[in-house]
Design a protein around this motif. Structure first.
Motif, PDB file in Angstrom:
ATOM      1  N   ALA A 252       0.825  -1.214   0.000  1.00 34.66           N
ATOM      2  CA  ALA A 252       0.000   0.000   0.000  1.00 34.66           C
ATOM      3  C   ALA A 252       0.854   1.256   0.000  1.00 34.66           C
ATOM      4  CB  ALA A 252      -0.934  -0.010   1.215  1.00 34.66           C
ATOM      5  N   ALA A 253       2.038   1.190   0.622  1.00 36.33           N
ATOM      6  CA  ALA A 253       2.897   2.371   0.708  1.00 36.33           C
ATOM      7  C   ALA A 253       3.381   2.844  -0.662  1.00 36.33           C
ATOM      8  CB  ALA A 253       4.103   2.070   1.594  1.00 36.33           C
TER       9      ALA A 253
ATOM     10  N   GLU B  31      11.403  -2.328   6.407  1.00 34.90           N
ATOM     11  CA  GLU B  31      10.065  -2.264   5.814  1.00 34.90           C
ATOM     12  C   GLU B  31       9.792  -0.841   5.358  1.00 34.90           C
ATOM     13  OE1 GLU B  31       5.419  -3.448   6.840  1.00 34.90           O
ATOM     14  OE2 GLU B  31       7.008  -3.739   8.331  1.00 34.90           O
ATOM     15  N   VAL B  32       9.187  -0.711   4.175  1.00 35.95           N
ATOM     16  CA  VAL B  32       8.836   0.604   3.651  1.00 35.95           C
ATOM     17  C   VAL B  32       7.584   1.097   4.362  1.00 35.95           C
ATOM     18  CG1 VAL B  32       8.124   1.906   1.612  1.00 35.95           C
ATOM     19  CG2 VAL B  32       9.866   0.121   1.407  1.00 35.95           C
ATOM     20  N   THR B  33       7.664   2.289   4.951  1.00 37.45           N
ATOM     21  CA  THR B  33       6.501   2.870   5.612  1.00 37.45           C
ATOM     22  C   THR B  33       5.789   3.897   4.731  1.00 37.45           C
ATOM     23  OG1 THR B  33       7.925   4.524   6.671  1.00 37.45           O
ATOM     24  CG2 THR B  33       7.442   2.498   7.911  1.00 37.45           C
ATOM     25  N   SER B  34       6.538   4.548   3.845  1.00 41.52           N
ATOM     26  CA  SER B  34       5.929   5.498   2.917  1.00 41.52           C
ATOM     27  C   SER B  34       6.867   5.711   1.746  1.00 41.52           C
ATOM     28  CB  SER B  34       5.616   6.831   3.598  1.00 41.52           C
ATOM     29  OG  SER B  34       6.806   7.475   4.023  1.00 41.52           O
ATOM     30  N   ALA B  35       6.308   6.197   0.649  1.00 40.25           N
ATOM     31  CA  ALA B  35       7.100   6.451  -0.558  1.00 40.25           C
ATOM     32  C   ALA B  35       6.583   7.716  -1.220  1.00 40.25           C
ATOM     33  CB  ALA B  35       7.007   5.262  -1.507  1.00 40.25           C
TER      34      ALA B  35
ATOM     35  N   THR C 102      11.824   4.149   5.537  1.00 36.61           N
ATOM     36  CA  THR C 102      11.842   2.781   6.028  1.00 36.61           C
ATOM     37  C   THR C 102      11.976   2.747   7.548  1.00 36.61           C
ATOM     38  OG1 THR C 102      14.248   2.498   5.912  1.00 36.61           O
ATOM     39  CG2 THR C 102      12.990   2.079   3.892  1.00 36.61           C
ATOM     40  N   VAL C 103      11.641   1.582   8.115  1.00 38.88           N
ATOM     41  CA  VAL C 103      11.860   1.339   9.541  1.00 38.88           C
ATOM     42  C   VAL C 103      12.450  -0.053   9.678  1.00 38.88           C
ATOM     43  CG1 VAL C 103       9.505   0.447   9.887  1.00 38.88           C
ATOM     44  CG2 VAL C 103      10.798   1.357  11.834  1.00 38.88           C
ATOM     45  N   ASP C 104      13.451  -0.194  10.565  1.00 39.49           N
ATOM     46  CA  ASP C 104      14.035  -1.516  10.748  1.00 39.49           C
ATOM     47  C   ASP C 104      13.395  -2.217  11.932  1.00 39.49           C
ATOM     48  OD1 ASP C 104      15.195  -0.564  13.093  1.00 39.49           O
ATOM     49  OD2 ASP C 104      17.218  -0.412  12.271  1.00 39.49           O
ATOM     50  N   ARG C 105      13.860  -3.380  12.255  1.00 42.44           N
ATOM     51  CA  ARG C 105      13.222  -4.208  13.280  1.00 42.44           C
ATOM     52  C   ARG C 105      13.422  -3.654  14.683  1.00 42.44           C
ATOM     53  NH1 ARG C 105      11.757  -9.138  11.022  1.00 42.44           N
ATOM     54  NH2 ARG C 105      11.854 -10.256  13.003  1.00 42.44           N
ATOM     55  N   ASP C 106      14.355  -2.707  14.847  1.00 42.90           N
ATOM     56  CA  ASP C 106      14.566  -2.052  16.139  1.00 42.90           C
ATOM     57  C   ASP C 106      13.838  -0.710  16.221  1.00 42.90           C
ATOM     58  OD1 ASP C 106      16.230  -4.078  17.158  1.00 42.90           O
ATOM     59  OD2 ASP C 106      17.928  -3.264  16.035  1.00 42.90           O
ATOM     60  N   GLY C 107      13.048  -0.404  15.193  1.00 44.09           N
ATOM     61  CA  GLY C 107      12.293   0.845  15.194  1.00 44.09           C
ATOM     62  C   GLY C 107      13.037   2.048  14.648  1.00 44.09           C
ATOM     63  N   ARG C 108      14.263   1.849  14.184  1.00 46.30           N
ATOM     64  CA  ARG C 108      15.034   2.961  13.629  1.00 46.30           C
ATOM     65  C   ARG C 108      14.521   3.312  12.235  1.00 46.30           C
ATOM     66  NH1 ARG C 108      19.347  -0.123  16.028  1.00 46.30           N
ATOM     67  NH2 ARG C 108      19.604  -1.149  13.997  1.00 46.30           N
ATOM     68  N   ARG C 109      14.334   4.589  12.010  1.00 47.60           N
ATOM     69  CA  ARG C 109      13.811   5.052  10.724  1.00 47.60           C
ATOM     70  C   ARG C 109      14.940   5.567   9.844  1.00 47.60           C
ATOM     71  NH1 ARG C 109       8.462   5.038  10.529  1.00 47.60           N
ATOM     72  NH2 ARG C 109       7.345   4.701  12.502  1.00 47.60           N
ATOM     73  N   ALA C 110      14.768   5.400   8.536  1.00 49.76           N
ATOM     74  CA  ALA C 110      15.789   5.843   7.584  1.00 49.76           C
ATOM     75  C   ALA C 110      15.105   6.282   6.299  1.00 49.76           C
ATOM     76  CB  ALA C 110      16.794   4.719   7.312  1.00 49.76           C
TER      77      ALA C 110
ATOM     78  N   HIS D  91      14.070   3.852  -9.257  1.00 50.16           N
ATOM     79  CA  HIS D  91      12.858   3.061  -9.522  1.00 50.16           C
ATOM     80  C   HIS D  91      12.751   1.986  -8.456  1.00 50.16           C
ATOM     81  CE1 HIS D  91       9.685   1.647 -12.341  1.00 50.16           C
ATOM     82  NE2 HIS D  91       9.945   0.470 -11.809  1.00 50.16           N
ATOM     83  N   VAL D  92      11.508   1.610  -8.143  1.00 50.45           N
ATOM     84  CA  VAL D  92      11.244   0.525  -7.199  1.00 50.45           C
ATOM     85  C   VAL D  92      10.573  -0.614  -7.951  1.00 50.45           C
ATOM     86  CG1 VAL D  92       9.993  -0.205  -5.137  1.00 50.45           C
ATOM     87  CG2 VAL D  92      11.004   2.092  -5.248  1.00 50.45           C
ATOM     88  N   ILE D  93      11.151  -1.808  -7.840  1.00 53.28           N
ATOM     89  CA  ILE D  93      10.509  -3.013  -8.358  1.00 53.28           C
ATOM     90  C   ILE D  93      10.029  -3.823  -7.161  1.00 53.28           C
ATOM     91  CG2 ILE D  93      10.827  -5.188  -9.587  1.00 53.28           C
ATOM     92  CD1 ILE D  93      12.807  -3.830 -11.390  1.00 53.28           C
ATOM     93  N   ALA D  94       8.738  -3.997  -7.074  1.00 53.77           N
ATOM     94  CA  ALA D  94       8.142  -4.750  -5.961  1.00 53.77           C
ATOM     95  C   ALA D  94       7.983  -6.209  -6.367  1.00 53.77           C
ATOM     96  CB  ALA D  94       6.793  -4.149  -5.584  1.00 53.77           C
ATOM     97  N   ALA D  95       8.848  -7.055  -5.827  1.00 54.17           N
ATOM     98  CA  ALA D  95       8.730  -8.500  -6.042  1.00 54.17           C
ATOM     99  C   ALA D  95       7.966  -9.069  -4.852  1.00 54.17           C
ATOM    100  CB  ALA D  95      10.101  -9.128  -6.192  1.00 54.17           C
ATOM    101  N   THR D  96       6.743  -8.611  -4.709  1.00 56.16           N
ATOM    102  CA  THR D  96       5.953  -8.862  -3.501  1.00 56.16           C
ATOM    103  C   THR D  96       4.831  -9.867  -3.731  1.00 56.16           C
ATOM    104  OG1 THR D  96       4.844  -6.766  -4.069  1.00 56.16           O
ATOM    105  CG2 THR D  96       6.477  -6.711  -2.315  1.00 56.16           C
ATOM    106  N   GLY D  97       4.957 -10.655  -4.787  1.00 58.30           N
ATOM    107  CA  GLY D  97       4.081 -11.792  -4.960  1.00 58.30           C
ATOM    108  C   GLY D  97       2.692 -11.469  -5.458  1.00 58.30           C
ATOM    109  N   PHE D  98       1.800 -12.416  -5.168  1.00 57.94           N
ATOM    110  CA  PHE D  98       0.437 -12.382  -5.680  1.00 57.94           C
ATOM    111  C   PHE D  98      -0.509 -12.825  -4.574  1.00 57.94           C
ATOM    112  CE2 PHE D  98       3.568 -13.505  -8.820  1.00 57.94           C
ATOM    113  CZ  PHE D  98       3.300 -12.638  -9.873  1.00 57.94           C
TER     114      PHE D  98
END
Length: 429
Positions: free
Chosen positions: A146-147, A284-288, A299-307, A313-320
C-alpha cells in the motif's frame, strides 16, 4: 454450446485442455499460449523447480519437459535449472502437439446464462459453454504494498511486469522482497550494470540448499524423500497428495497455504546476489514519495530505527494474492455468487468446482483449497485429471444438479473488466 471452455493457455490451461480433449469433450481454449512466461519474465531467468517436476500434463505422459529437451540435444538433469525461455518454448511445443486448436483471443467477460455460461472475447464474439474452467494464472492477483500506491508505473512496478530490464541499465533500482523473484531480478539488474539493492522485511534472507543427489542411500530417501516441491515428508505431502490436503479443515488449509514454502532464493543465484547487490534485510517501507531522481523511500528496521533512501525506480517482487474480488473477468453477479474462504480466495470443492455449479478454477486461485502445489507447475497434473473428471460429472448431472446463475439481458461488447488469461510467474518459480 461447448462442453468446456478453458480460459487461459498457460501450463494449467493447456494441461486441462489436453485431458479434456482426450476425454472427448467439446472444447474451446482461449488465450495466448504461455503468455506470462513469454511476456513477463526477462531473459536470463531460470525455473526454480526441478526439470522433472516442471512438465505440463497430457494423459499419456508423452509430452514431458525432458522429452522436449532431449529432442533438442539438451539434457534436463536433476539439480540443473532450466532457462525460462526453454520452458516457454516447451509450452508452445506442448500446445501444438496436445491442444493444436488454441484460440489466441482473450476472454474479457464471463457471465451465467441458461444452461451454462457466456464468454465474451476481446473482438466481441460471444461463446457459450456448459462449463468454464478459469486458468487465469497469477497476473490478475499482483500484490503491491500500500505504501507504494499512487506513484505511477514510471517509478514503481511489479516484478512480473518486466520482460526486459535493459531500461534500467546504468540506473539505480531498489527491489522489495526476499523471494526468488526479488533475488533473481536483482542479480540480473546488477549484472547489466544497474546499481541494485534488495530491501526485505525478514531479518535475514533465506536460501534453498543444493538438492541432494537423485540416487542416494535408501535411508536418506526415507528420511527426506524427493518431491516436486523439494525434499522432506511435508513437501511430499503438499506435492503428491493435494486430494488429502483438500480434506483438511478450512482454517488449517488457509494457515498452511499462507506460510508454507515461504520466500527463499535458489542456491544457484546466491553467489550472484552476494557479490553484486546491496542487501538490506530487516527493513520495511513505511511510505514512498516522488523525488528528483525517482522515489524517496521511508523505512523502519526491526529495532524501530527510521531511515530514508533515494532510488530511481522501485521493483516490488511482492508476490500475488488470489482473492475473489480480483477476478474482474467475471460478471459482478457471478463473482458475488462465489463463496469466499477466510483469506478471500474462492471456496473450491470437489473436482476443482467453485460454489457456482459449472464454474471450475485452476492454479494459484485454488492453493487455499488444494495446497501449495497449486502455486507451481507441478500441480498441473493433479489439477487437469481431477478437474476434467469434475467437469464430466457436472455434465452428467446437467442443470438439475445445481442452477447456474443466469442474469437477464445479453452480453454487450466492452462489458466488465479486461483481464489477461494465462499462468506465469509464481508457478514453477
Amino acid at each position: 454450446m461447448y462442453d468446456l471452455l478453458v480460459v487461459g493457455a498457460g501450463p494449467y490451461g493447456l494441461s486441462i485442455a489436453s485431458h479434456a480433449a482426450a476425454a472427448g469433450l467439446g472444447l474451446r481454449v482461449l488465450g495466448r499460449p504461455m503468455a506470462s512466461w513469454r511476456d513477463h519474465m526477462p531473459r536470463g531467468m531460470f525455473l526454480k523447480s526441478e526439470p522433472w517436476a516442471s512438465s505440463l500434463s497430457d494423459p499419456g505422459g508423452r509430452l514431458r519437459l525432458e522429452t522436449y529437451c532431449a529432442g533438442r540435444g539438451v539434457a534436463a538433469r536433476h539439480g540443473e535449472p532450466i532457462p525460462v525461455e526453454m520452458f516457454a518454448s516447451y509450452g508452445l511445443w506442448f500446445a501444438r502437439n496436445a491442444v493444436p486448436d488454441v484460440d489466441e483471443r482473450m476472454a474479457v467477460h464471463v457471465r451465467g446464462c441458461p444452461g451454462g455460461f457466456e464468454v465474451l472475447t476481446d473482438d466481441g464474439e460471444v461463446l457459450r459453454a456448459r462449463t468454464v474452467a478459469l486458468a487465469v494464472g497469477v497476473m490478475p492477483f499482483v500484490e503491491l504494498p500500500a505504501a507504494l500506491n499512487g506513484l505511477g508505473p514510471e517509478r514503481v512496478s511489479h516484478s512480473s511486469r518486466h520482460a526486459d530490464l535493459s531500461r534500467f541499465r546504468g540506473g539505480d533500482v531498489t527491489v522489495i522482497g526476499g523471494g526468488q523473484a526479488a533475488l533473481e531480478t536483482a542479480a540480473l539488474l546488477a549484472e547489466q550494470g544497474t546499481r541494485t539493492r534488495v530491501l526485505a522485511r525478514a531479518a535475514g534472507l533465506s536460501w534453498n540448499d543444493v538438492p541432494p543427489a537423485w540416487e542416494r542411500p535408501w535411508w536418506r530417501s526415507a528420511r527426506a524423500p524427493h518431491s516436486g516441491l523439494g525434499c522432506g515428508w511435508r513437501n511430499w505431502f503438499y506435492a503428491e497428495r493435494p486430494g488429502l490436503f483438500h480434506r483438511l479443515p478450512e482454517p488449517t488449509r488457509v494457515r498452511i497455504t499462507a506460510g508454507a514454502l515461504g520466500p527463499a532464493g535458489a542456491w544457484w543465484v546466491r553467489d550472484r546476489v552476494d557479490r553484486a547487490v546491496e542487501l538490506m534485510p530487516g527493513h520495511e517501507v513505511t511510505s514512498a514519495h516522488r523525488s528528483g531522481i525517482g522515489v524517496r523511500l521511508e523505512t523502519v528496521d526491526r529495532d524501530g530505527r527510521r531511515a530514508r533512501l533515494e532510488t530511481g525506480h522501485v521493483i516490488a517482487a511482492t508476490g500475488f494474492r488470489a482473492r475473489r474480488e480480483r477476478l474482474g473477468l467475471l460478471d459482478d453477479e457471478l463473482r458475488a455468487s462465489l463463496v469466499a474462504l477466510s483469506d478471500g480466495a474462492p471456496a473450491i470443492g470437489r473436482g476443482f468446482e467453485s460454489s457456482v455449479p459449472g464454474l471450475f478454477m485452476a492454479g494459484l486461485i485454488t492453493a487455499s483449497a488444494y495446497g501449495p502445489a497449486m502455486r507451481f507447475v507441478h500441480g498441473a497434473g493433479f489439477t487437469a485429471d481431477t478437474l476434467v473428471r469434475g467437469v464430466r460429472r457436472r455434465l452428467r448431472t446437467g442443470p438439475g444438479g445445481g442452477r447456474i446463475p443466469a442474469p437477464g439481458g445479453n452480453l454487450r461488447q466492452g462489458e466488465g473488466l479486461r483481464q489477461g488469461s494465462d499462468l506465469g510467474h509464481g508457478t514453477g518459480r
